[in-house]
Design a protein around this motif. Structure first.
Motif, short mmCIF file in Angstrom:
data_model
loop_
_atom_site.label_atom_id
_atom_site.label_comp_id
_atom_site.label_asym_id
_atom_site.label_seq_id
_atom_site.Cartn_x
_atom_site.Cartn_y
_atom_site.Cartn_z
N ILE A 97 0.83 -1.21 0.00
CA ILE A 97 0.00 0.00 0.00
C ILE A 97 0.87 1.26 0.00
O ILE A 97 0.72 2.12 -0.85
N LEU A 98 1.78 1.36 0.97
CA LEU A 98 2.66 2.53 1.02
C LEU A 98 3.96 2.15 1.72
O LEU A 98 4.06 1.11 2.37
N THR A 99 4.97 3.03 1.57
CA THR A 99 6.28 2.79 2.17
C THR A 99 6.73 4.04 2.93
O THR A 99 6.63 5.16 2.41
N TYR A 100 7.19 3.84 4.17
CA TYR A 100 7.76 4.92 4.97
C TYR A 100 9.27 4.97 4.77
O TYR A 100 9.92 3.94 4.54
N PHE A 101 9.83 6.17 4.89
CA PHE A 101 11.29 6.34 4.91
C PHE A 101 11.63 7.13 6.17
O PHE A 101 11.10 8.22 6.40
N ASN A 102 12.58 6.58 6.98
CA ASN A 102 12.92 7.18 8.26
C ASN A 102 14.24 7.94 8.15
O ASN A 102 15.32 7.35 8.09
N ASP A 103 14.16 9.28 8.14
CA ASP A 103 15.36 10.13 8.03
C ASP A 103 16.25 9.98 9.25
O ASP A 103 17.48 10.06 9.14
N SER A 104 15.66 9.82 10.43
CA SER A 104 16.45 9.68 11.66
C SER A 104 17.32 8.42 11.60
O SER A 104 18.49 8.44 11.99
N VAL A 105 16.75 7.35 11.10
CA VAL A 105 17.52 6.11 10.96
C VAL A 105 18.63 6.29 9.94
O VAL A 105 19.73 5.79 10.12
N GLN A 106 18.34 7.04 8.88
CA GLN A 106 19.36 7.29 7.87
C GLN A 106 20.54 8.04 8.47
O GLN A 106 21.71 7.76 8.14
#
Length: 379
Positions: A90-99
Motif C-alpha cells: 500500500i505505502l512505504t515509509y522512509f525514516n530520516d532519523s535512521v538514515q
C-alpha cells in the motif's frame, strides 16, 4: 300557487325516497357479491414470520493512519478507490532519523577500517624486521661456530655480544607484532559490530504497509497532516447486513439459517444466510433498551448504509384447505390465469385449517379458486 308548491315538494320527496331505497338495494347486492367472490377466491399472501430491521454495513476494514514514528511517506503504491488484494503493498515509509544513524555508523566504519589498515601495515613491517633480524642472528651464529676458541677469543666474544643484543631486539619486535595483531583483530571485530548495526538499521530505514484484506482502498489526503484521520481505508467488498433481535426473537435465530433481505429504498430482495449472532447484547439505537446484533451475508451487493428488512425465508405458503382438493392422492389447486383457470399439482402439509404449500408452484399474489374441477370453463 301554494298547492302547486306542495305538489312539487312531494314529488321531490318521493324521488329522494326511491333513490335511497335503490341505493340500499345496490349496496346490499354489492356486499353479497363481494362476499360471494371472497368465499370463492383466495389471493396467496406472503407467509408471516420473524421480521427485523437492519442495515448494510462494512464487514471488514483496515484503517491506515500516518505514523510519524515510522518516518515520512516515501511512496504510495495505490490510487483512490483502487481494488487491492490481501498482501498488496500500500505505502512505504522512509525514516530520516535512521538514515542519520546509518551515516554516522558508516563514518565510524571508515575510521575503524583505516585503523585496521594501519595495524596491518605495521604488522607487515614488523614481520619484515623480524625476518631480517632472524637472518642476522643466524649469520652471526654461523660465524661464531667457525671461530677457533683459542685464536679468536676477542672476536668470538664480540660476536656473542652482538647476537645477544639482536636476540633482545628480536623479542621486542615479536612483542610489537603481537600487539599489532591484537589491535588488528580488535578493529576487525569493531567492523563486524558496525556492519551488524548498519544492517539492523537498514531494516528500519523503510517500512512497508500491506493490505490485510481484499477490498477497495479509499484515500483521504487530510490524513497526511491530521493524525486523527485515517489516510487510507481499505473496505471489504464482501456484503454484510447487521440486524438487531430482541431477547425473545434471538432464540429463534440460528447460524446458517436462510433469510430474505429487502432493501427498503429500492425494494430489491435478496436471499441471505445468518453468519453470526452476538452472545452479548448491545444498546438499541434509541438508547431505551438492549438487543442482540446478528449478521447476514446476502447473496448480492447492497450499498453500505442502506436500510433493510430481514425476514425469515419461509419456503411454504399458507392456503386455506377449502382451496385445495385431493385427486388420485395428489394435492391440487386451481390457479386463476388470464384466460381461465389452471389446475396445478402441489406439495403441502395440512396444518389445522390451512395447507402449507411449497413455493415451487405458487407464489404470493397468485389467485386461487375453489372451482377446481377439470371442466371449468375459461373466462
Amino acid at each position: 300557487m301554494k298547492r302547486k308548491n306542495i305538489v312539487i315538494m312531494a314529488s321531490i320527496f318521493i324521488v329522494l325516497f326511491v333513490g335511497v331505497i335503490i341505493f340500499a338495494i345496490n349496496q346490499k347486492n354489492s356486499r353479497k357479491a363481494a362476499l360471494s367472490e371472497g368465499d370463492n377466491y383466495y389471493e396467496v399472501v406472503e407467509s408471516s414470520g420473524l421480521s427485523f430491521k437492519g442495515m448494510s454495513v462494512i464487514k471488514e476494514e483496515q484503517k491506515i493512519f500516518i505514523d510519524s514514528i515510522l518516518g515520512s511517506v516515501e511512496k504510495v503504491n495505490i490510487t483512490d478507490k483502487a481494488e487491492v488484494k490481501k498482501g498488496d503493498l500500500i505505502l512505504t515509509y522512509f525514516n530520516d532519523s535512521v538514515q542519520e544513524q546509518i551515516d554516522n555508523l558508516k563514518l565510524q566504519y571508515a575510521s575503524t577500517k583505516d585503523k585496521v589498515n594501519r595495524a596491518n601495515g605495521d604488522m607487515e613491517k614488523t614481520k619484515l624486521a623480524i625476518n631480517k633480524k632472524e637472518n642476522s642472528i643466524a649469520e652471526k651464529n654461523t660465524k661464531l661456530s667457525n671461530l677457533n676458541d683459542m685464536e679468536n677469543m676477542d672476536e668470538k666474544a664480540t660476536v656473542q655480544q652482538e647476537i645477544a643484543i639482536e636476540e633482545q631486539e628480536l623479542q621486542m619486535l615479536k612483542s610489537e607484532l603481537q600487539n599489532y595483531e591484537v589491535t588488528s583483530v580488535t578493529f576487525k571485530d569493531t567492523l563486524k559490530e558496525l556492519d551488524g548495526q548498519v544492517d539492523g538499521l537498514k531494516k528500519k530505514l523503510r517500512k512497508d504497509v500491506t493490505a490485510e484484506l481484499d477490498g477497495i482502498a479509499y484515500i483521504k489526503t487530510e490524513g497526511l497532516t491530521n493524525p486523527g484521520v485515517e489516510y487510507i481505508n481499505i473496505v471489504s467488498k464482501e456484503p454484510l447486513v447487521k440486524g438487531m433481535a430482541s431477547e425473545y426473537d434471538v432464540l429463534k435465530l440460528k447460524v446458517g439459517q436462510e433469510v430474505l433481505v429487502k432493501v427498503v429504498s429500492t425494494g430489491q430482495t435478496l436471499k441471505g444466510t445468518v453468519t453470526a449472532i452476538d452472545d452479548l447484547p448491545s444498546t438499541t439505537p434509541n438508547g431505551t433498551g438492549v438487543a442482540y446484533n446478528f449478521y447476514v451475508k446476502p447473496e448480492g451487493p447492497i450499498r453500505i448504509g442502506f436500510s433493510v428488512e430481514i425476514k425469515e425465508n419461509i419456503d411454504t405458503l399458507e392456503v386455506p384447505k377449502d382451496f385445495v382438493s385431493i385427486e388420485n392422492g395428489s394435492l391440487m389447486v386451481a390457479k386463476v390465469i388470464d384466460d381461465g383457470v389452471e389446475k396445478i399439482e402441489v406439495n403441502g402439509v395440512l396444518e389445522e385449517d390451512y395447507y402449507l404449500i411449497s413455493r415451487d408452484k405458487i407464489a404470493p399474489g397468485d389467485k386461487l379458486t375453489k372451482e377446481a374441477s377439470a371442466g371449468l370453463e375459461k373466462e
